[in-house]
Design an enzyme around this catalytic site. Structure first.
Site, PDB file in Angstrom:
ATOM      1  N   CYS A   1      -4.001  97.454  34.303  1.00 34.53           N
ATOM      2  CA  CYS A   1      -3.875  98.884  34.549  1.00 34.53           C
ATOM      3  C   CYS A   1      -5.246  99.537  34.401  1.00 34.53           C
ATOM      4  CB  CYS A   1      -2.901  99.477  33.529  1.00 34.53           C
ATOM      5  SG  CYS A   1      -2.702 101.261  33.649  1.00 34.53           S
ATOM      6  N   LEU A   2      -5.564 100.463  35.303  1.00 33.06           N
ATOM      7  CA  LEU A   2      -6.843 101.167  35.217  1.00 33.06           C
ATOM      8  C   LEU A   2      -6.953 101.963  33.920  1.00 33.06           C
ATOM      9  CD1 LEU A   2      -7.166 102.506  38.886  1.00 33.06           C
ATOM     10  CD2 LEU A   2      -8.403 100.578  37.846  1.00 33.06           C
TER      11      LEU A   2
ATOM     12  N   GLY B   1      -3.291 100.805  42.648  1.00 32.10           N
ATOM     13  CA  GLY B   1      -2.293 101.850  42.477  1.00 32.10           C
ATOM     14  C   GLY B   1      -2.759 102.861  41.453  1.00 32.10           C
TER      15      GLY B   1
ATOM     16  N   HIS C   1       4.419 105.049  34.852  1.00 35.83           N
ATOM     17  CA  HIS C   1       3.401 106.015  34.405  1.00 35.83           C
ATOM     18  C   HIS C   1       3.945 107.448  34.429  1.00 35.83           C
ATOM     19  CE1 HIS C   1      -0.379 103.944  33.693  1.00 35.83           C
ATOM     20  NE2 HIS C   1      -0.310 103.279  34.834  1.00 35.83           N
TER      21      HIS C   1
ATOM     22  N   HIS D   1       5.294  99.652  38.166  1.00 40.53           N
ATOM     23  CA  HIS D   1       4.231  99.996  37.216  1.00 40.53           C
ATOM     24  C   HIS D   1       3.845 101.473  37.345  1.00 40.53           C
ATOM     25  CE1 HIS D   1       0.273  98.971  35.141  1.00 40.53           C
ATOM     26  NE2 HIS D   1       0.031 100.157  35.658  1.00 40.53           N
ATOM     27  N   GLU D   2       3.653 101.934  38.586  1.00 37.10           N
ATOM     28  CA  GLU D   2       3.212 103.326  38.790  1.00 37.10           C
ATOM     29  C   GLU D   2       4.323 104.319  38.449  1.00 37.10           C
ATOM     30  OE1 GLU D   2       0.183 103.591  38.940  1.00 37.10           O
ATOM     31  OE2 GLU D   2      -0.309 101.588  39.670  1.00 37.10           O
TER      32      GLU D   2
ATOM     33  N   GLN E   1      -2.463 109.540  35.224  1.00 36.71           N
ATOM     34  CA  GLN E   1      -3.700 108.824  34.866  1.00 36.71           C
ATOM     35  C   GLN E   1      -4.954 109.675  35.076  1.00 36.71           C
ATOM     36  OE1 GLN E   1      -2.430 105.106  37.214  1.00 36.71           O
ATOM     37  NE2 GLN E   1      -3.681 104.285  35.563  1.00 36.71           N
TER      38      GLN E   1
END
Ligand code: NI
Length: 167
Positions: free
Chosen positions: A93-94, A46, A139, A135-136, A51
């Site tokens: 998370c990235l 995701g 962000h 989660h996304e 990000q």
């Protein structure tokens, strides 16, 4: 399409509040294509626009590695309209590379939004997709999963993480 730089904690760019998209145009399509390519290149399941340093409300997800029946999902202006239950599970998370923590989330969610063709969509999810959606969407409000850890765990994380990125 291009693979973009993924900003990482503690970059302040991740803390901005993303704005709703009022009109889907060519620029929106470029953003979505770049997000999808960046997510797959990472690789991740995701990605949210902030990000890659873009403060528009767009998320992309592909959990098909684990939940095979789920295709690539793009949601513009996503909103959680229903939530049910709670479940704790590990996530990463990235933007916080190399770190995983157990986080409490809603078990099931119903997310409303718009797809890249401007059509209203509803995504009902449990399991990994439910977690990834929450989660996304976080962000887009400048919230990272590490913010949801207990205070003690978070302080410990900060010290260790900031030391590791200095090294
Ligand atoms: Ni993330």
């Amino acid at each position: 399409m291009s693979v973009c730089k993924i900003y990482t904690y503690p970059d302040e760019i991740l803390r901005g509040n993303a704005a709703n998209i009022e009109e889907i145009n060519g620029d929106t399509q470029v953003l979505i294509d770049n997000m999808v390519e960046t997510m797959y290149a990472a690789p991740g399941i995701g990605l949210a626009a902030p990000q890659i340093g873009d403060h528009r409300r767009v998320i992309v997800l592909d959990v098909s590695n684990i939940e095979e029946h789920r295709p690539l999902i793009t949601i513009i202006n996503p909103v959680i309209v229903e939530a049910q239950g709670t479940v704790e599970s590990e996530e990463g998370c990235l933007s916080v590379p190399g770190y995983i923590s157990s986080i409490r989330r809603h078990e099931k969610v119903l997310v409303k939004g718009v797809d890249r063709d401007g059509k209203e969509i509803f995504v009902e999810a449990d399991g990994l997709l439910s977690r990834a959606l929450q989660h996304e969407i976080d962000h887009l409000d400048g919230v990272l999963f590490v913010d949801k850890m207990s205070k003690i765990k978070r302080e410990f994380f900060k010290k260790r993480y900031l030391r590791s990125i200095k090294a």
